[in-house]
Design a protein around this motif. Structure first.
Motif, PDB file in Angstrom:
ATOM      1  N   SER A 192      24.938  36.316  49.611  1.00 18.79           N
ATOM      2  CA  SER A 192      26.301  35.143  49.820  1.00 18.79           C
ATOM      3  C   SER A 192      27.025  35.341  48.487  1.00 18.79           C
ATOM      4  O   SER A 192      28.424  35.149  48.354  1.00 18.79           O
ATOM      5  CB  SER A 192      25.863  34.113  50.536  1.00 18.79           C
ATOM      6  OG  SER A 192      24.963  33.338  49.578  1.00 18.79           O
ATOM      7  N   VAL A 193      26.120  35.720  47.339  1.00 14.93           N
ATOM      8  CA  VAL A 193      26.748  35.325  45.990  1.00 14.93           C
ATOM      9  C   VAL A 193      27.780  36.691  46.021  1.00 14.93           C
ATOM     10  O   VAL A 193      28.694  36.434  45.016  1.00 14.93           O
ATOM     11  CB  VAL A 193      25.734  35.518  44.802  1.00 14.93           C
ATOM     12  CG1 VAL A 193      24.741  34.124  44.908  1.00 14.93           C
ATOM     13  CG2 VAL A 193      24.968  36.721  44.741  1.00 14.93           C
ATOM     14  N   LEU A 194      27.491  37.600  46.413  1.00  9.43           N
ATOM     15  CA  LEU A 194      28.485  38.762  46.522  1.00  9.43           C
ATOM     16  C   LEU A 194      30.055  38.389  46.855  1.00  9.43           C
ATOM     17  O   LEU A 194      31.045  38.586  46.405  1.00  9.43           O
ATOM     18  CB  LEU A 194      28.136  40.065  47.323  1.00  9.43           C
ATOM     19  CG  LEU A 194      26.608  40.558  46.973  1.00  9.43           C
ATOM     20  CD1 LEU A 194      26.346  41.705  47.906  1.00  9.43           C
ATOM     21  CD2 LEU A 194      26.713  40.886  45.561  1.00  9.43           C
ATOM     22  N   PHE A 195      29.676  37.826  47.955  1.00  9.84           N
ATOM     23  CA  PHE A 195      31.021  37.114  48.715  1.00  9.84           C
ATOM     24  C   PHE A 195      31.670  36.054  48.002  1.00  9.84           C
ATOM     25  O   PHE A 195      32.809  35.782  47.804  1.00  9.84           O
ATOM     26  CB  PHE A 195      30.738  36.617  50.091  1.00  9.84           C
ATOM     27  CG  PHE A 195      30.250  37.854  51.021  1.00  9.84           C
ATOM     28  CD1 PHE A 195      30.942  38.620  51.425  1.00  9.84           C
ATOM     29  CD2 PHE A 195      28.681  37.443  51.471  1.00  9.84           C
ATOM     30  CE1 PHE A 195      30.354  39.682  52.395  1.00  9.84           C
ATOM     31  CE2 PHE A 195      28.395  38.642  52.104  1.00  9.84           C
ATOM     32  CZ  PHE A 195      28.999  39.598  52.659  1.00  9.84           C
ATOM     33  N   VAL A 196      30.715  35.073  47.191  1.00  7.84           N
ATOM     34  CA  VAL A 196      31.438  34.059  46.516  1.00  7.84           C
ATOM     35  C   VAL A 196      32.118  34.683  45.091  1.00  7.84           C
ATOM     36  O   VAL A 196      33.037  34.089  44.656  1.00  7.84           O
ATOM     37  CB  VAL A 196      30.002  33.034  46.067  1.00  7.84           C
ATOM     38  CG1 VAL A 196      30.457  32.307  44.901  1.00  7.84           C
ATOM     39  CG2 VAL A 196      29.833  32.296  47.232  1.00  7.84           C
ATOM     40  N   ALA A 197      31.469  35.643  44.453  1.00  5.47           N
ATOM     41  CA  ALA A 197      32.007  36.385  43.268  1.00  5.47           C
ATOM     42  C   ALA A 197      33.522  36.776  43.704  1.00  5.47           C
ATOM     43  O   ALA A 197      34.336  36.569  43.049  1.00  5.47           O
ATOM     44  CB  ALA A 197      31.250  37.392  42.960  1.00  5.47           C
ATOM     45  N   MET A 198      33.784  37.305  44.901  1.00  9.14           N
ATOM     46  CA  MET A 198      35.010  37.586  45.310  1.00  9.14           C
ATOM     47  C   MET A 198      35.755  36.636  45.756  1.00  9.14           C
ATOM     48  O   MET A 198      37.120  36.469  45.266  1.00  9.14           O
ATOM     49  CB  MET A 198      34.937  38.783  46.648  1.00  9.14           C
ATOM     50  CG  MET A 198      36.199  39.293  46.936  1.00  9.14           C
ATOM     51  SD  MET A 198      36.849  40.341  45.749  1.00  9.14           S
ATOM     52  CE  MET A 198      35.601  41.748  45.724  1.00  9.14           C
ATOM     53  N   LEU A 199      35.556  35.612  46.403  1.00  6.47           N
ATOM     54  CA  LEU A 199      36.192  34.208  46.710  1.00  6.47           C
ATOM     55  C   LEU A 199      36.686  33.710  45.474  1.00  6.47           C
ATOM     56  O   LEU A 199      37.670  33.190  45.329  1.00  6.47           O
ATOM     57  CB  LEU A 199      35.469  33.354  47.490  1.00  6.47           C
ATOM     58  CG  LEU A 199      35.066  33.938  48.940  1.00  6.47           C
ATOM     59  CD1 LEU A 199      34.163  33.222  49.641  1.00  6.47           C
ATOM     60  CD2 LEU A 199      36.334  34.091  49.801  1.00  6.47           C
ATOM     61  N   LEU A 211      39.342  35.811  43.846  1.00  4.86           N
ATOM     62  CA  LEU A 211      40.652  35.660  44.726  1.00  4.86           C
ATOM     63  C   LEU A 211      41.264  34.420  44.770  1.00  4.86           C
ATOM     64  O   LEU A 211      42.675  34.309  44.756  1.00  4.86           O
ATOM     65  CB  LEU A 211      40.411  36.291  46.168  1.00  4.86           C
ATOM     66  CG  LEU A 211      40.012  37.689  46.414  1.00  4.86           C
ATOM     67  CD1 LEU A 211      39.534  37.984  47.615  1.00  4.86           C
ATOM     68  CD2 LEU A 211      41.045  38.549  45.863  1.00  4.86           C
ATOM     69  N   PHE A 212      40.559  33.238  44.964  1.00  2.00           N
ATOM     70  CA  PHE A 212      41.293  32.118  45.081  1.00  2.00           C
ATOM     71  C   PHE A 212      40.927  31.014  44.078  1.00  2.00           C
ATOM     72  O   PHE A 212      41.918  30.021  44.007  1.00  2.00           O
ATOM     73  CB  PHE A 212      40.693  31.300  46.299  1.00  2.00           C
ATOM     74  CG  PHE A 212      40.986  32.456  47.825  1.00  2.00           C
ATOM     75  CD1 PHE A 212      41.971  32.016  48.292  1.00  2.00           C
ATOM     76  CD2 PHE A 212      39.809  32.949  48.442  1.00  2.00           C
ATOM     77  CE1 PHE A 212      42.191  32.944  49.321  1.00  2.00           C
ATOM     78  CE2 PHE A 212      40.036  33.644  49.226  1.00  2.00           C
ATOM     79  CZ  PHE A 212      41.321  33.562  49.929  1.00  2.00           C
ATOM     80  N   PHE A 213      40.171  31.196  42.992  1.00  2.00           N
ATOM     81  CA  PHE A 213      39.913  30.216  42.125  1.00  2.00           C
ATOM     82  C   PHE A 213      40.288  30.852  40.614  1.00  2.00           C
ATOM     83  O   PHE A 213      40.057  30.081  39.749  1.00  2.00           O
ATOM     84  CB  PHE A 213      38.415  29.566  42.154  1.00  2.00           C
ATOM     85  CG  PHE A 213      38.467  28.858  43.393  1.00  2.00           C
ATOM     86  CD1 PHE A 213      38.940  27.591  43.786  1.00  2.00           C
ATOM     87  CD2 PHE A 213      37.343  29.522  44.081  1.00  2.00           C
ATOM     88  CE1 PHE A 213      38.631  27.214  45.038  1.00  2.00           C
ATOM     89  CE2 PHE A 213      36.969  28.748  45.330  1.00  2.00           C
ATOM     90  CZ  PHE A 213      37.761  27.792  46.042  1.00  2.00           C
ATOM     91  N   GLY A 214      40.533  32.095  40.450  1.00  2.00           N
ATOM     92  CA  GLY A 214      40.926  32.664  39.361  1.00  2.00           C
ATOM     93  C   GLY A 214      39.783  33.000  38.378  1.00  2.00           C
ATOM     94  O   GLY A 214      39.967  33.040  37.199  1.00  2.00           O
ATOM     95  N   HIS A 236      33.975  23.718  47.302  1.00  2.00           N
ATOM     96  CA  HIS A 236      34.376  23.746  45.800  1.00  2.00           C
ATOM     97  C   HIS A 236      35.773  23.518  45.719  1.00  2.00           C
ATOM     98  O   HIS A 236      36.071  22.839  44.856  1.00  2.00           O
ATOM     99  CB  HIS A 236      33.808  25.225  45.165  1.00  2.00           C
ATOM    100  CG  HIS A 236      34.102  25.113  43.730  1.00  2.00           C
ATOM    101  ND1 HIS A 236      35.231  25.582  43.227  1.00  2.00           N
ATOM    102  CD2 HIS A 236      33.210  24.842  42.879  1.00  2.00           C
ATOM    103  CE1 HIS A 236      35.133  25.446  41.705  1.00  2.00           C
ATOM    104  NE2 HIS A 236      33.864  25.155  41.660  1.00  2.00           N
ATOM    105  N   GLY A 237      36.502  23.882  46.646  1.00  2.00           N
ATOM    106  CA  GLY A 237      37.986  23.836  46.624  1.00  2.00           C
ATOM    107  C   GLY A 237      38.323  22.476  46.946  1.00  2.00           C
ATOM    108  O   GLY A 237      39.762  21.880  46.550  1.00  2.00           O
ATOM    109  N   GLY A 238      37.419  21.674  47.393  1.00  2.00           N
ATOM    110  CA  GLY A 238      37.948  20.195  47.832  1.00  2.00           C
ATOM    111  C   GLY A 238      38.051  19.255  46.393  1.00  2.00           C
ATOM    112  O   GLY A 238      37.394  19.490  45.399  1.00  2.00           O
ATOM    113  N   THR A 239      38.783  18.176  46.657  1.00  2.00           N
ATOM    114  CA  THR A 239      39.253  17.250  45.392  1.00  2.00           C
ATOM    115  C   THR A 239      38.151  16.008  45.290  1.00  2.00           C
ATOM    116  O   THR A 239      37.556  15.844  44.289  1.00  2.00           O
ATOM    117  CB  THR A 239      40.396  16.653  45.326  1.00  2.00           C
ATOM    118  OG1 THR A 239      40.540  15.963  46.643  1.00  2.00           O
ATOM    119  CG2 THR A 239      41.537  17.517  45.478  1.00  2.00           C
TER     120      THR A 239
END
Length: 275
Positions: free
Chosen positions: A240-247, A250-253, A24-27
């Protein structure tokens, strides 16, 4: 489900969330996904040299799964191009466990215990709660995310049957992954060209690492499906959605709201019931 299988599946869920955050973070997400698949194919080919062939009865399922994985990759990339990570990812992952449970009962003859079914329903409901915002689904990327969920269900059932016929879970995993990783560049080239795929770009290393993380995560899941009901393993994986919610926070605002926290509590409850 045995505690070992539960622990491995939850670890795979963390790995899955990590590589999705990288994607998701890739351009250029299509390129990143293709590089991930190239890394998967190369690694799988090397590992396959040291393993026996999976049983012939599983080959058609490996090929079917590889084709379905390519469709999954394409839909996932399209959903991430138009939606938030913490919105589209839960829709895709939350729609699959119940589909997998029904398909496994229909095509693989699995019988699901009542408490397991209750846990699956809770986990799926909690995941879908994460996808809601002010009582409405966020529209961008929802159709692609739902299509992604359908592909997840289809390839999970194909792999669940295939690995049980293969005689060797690791052999099946690397051969299916090698086919999948080899098919994705063909899709990329048909949509774009070979020059842009092979050109060096920033993010090449992180995409390749993401591919290896993805391979490890799904290898663990295939091993788990060889020893436990497919629907239960799938539901646990979708934590894994639990970890995605946190990521995402933390990283995508992205917002970490009360609704998201409540959904997490529902997911954990369902996980405990299945365990």
């Amino acid at each position: 489900m045995p505690v070992t299988i539960i622990s491995l599946t939850l670890f795979a869920a963390l790995l899955h969330a990590t590589w999705n955050a990288l994607l998701h973070g890739g351009t250029d997400r299509l390129w990143s996904m293709t590089i991930m698949c190239v890394a998967i194919a190369v690694t799988s080919a090397v590992v396959a040299l040291f393993l026996p062939l999976p049983a012939r009865a599983s080959w058609k399922y490996a090929l079917l799964s590889a084709l379905l994985h390519v469709g999954y990759n394409w839909c996932l990339v399209r959903s991430y191009q138009s939606g938030e990570l913490s919105q589209t990812y839960p829709v895709a992952r939350g729609s699959s466990p119940l589909l997998i449970t029904c398909a496994a009962a229909l095509f693989a003859g699995e019988k699901i215990a009542l408490h397991t079914l209750g846990g699956i329903v809770l986990v799926s409901s909690g995941i879908l709660m994460l996808a809601f915002r002010t009582r409405r689904l966020a529209m961008p990327g929802v159709k692609q995310a739902l299509a992604t969920g359908a592909f997840i269900a289809a390839y999970s059932v194909a792999d669940g049957i295939g690995v049980r016929l293969s005689g060797n879970a690791l052999s099946y995993t690397v051969w299916m992954s090698m086919l999948w990783g080899g098919l994705m560049p063909a899709l990329y080239i048909s949509l774009r060209d070979s020059k842009s795929l092979l050109r060096w770009r920033p993010g090449l290393l992180s995409a390749a690492v993401g591919g290896l993380v993805s391979l490890l995560a799904y290898g663990i899941i295939i091993f788990a499906m060889d020893a436990a009901p497919m629907g239960a393993v799938s539901a646990l994986r979708e934590t894994s959605v639990l970890f995605v919610a946190m990521l995402g926070y933390l990283f995508f605002g992205e917002a970490l709201t009360f609704r998201k926290l409540l959904a997490c509590a529902v997911i954990v409850t369902g996980t405990l019931i299945m365990g």
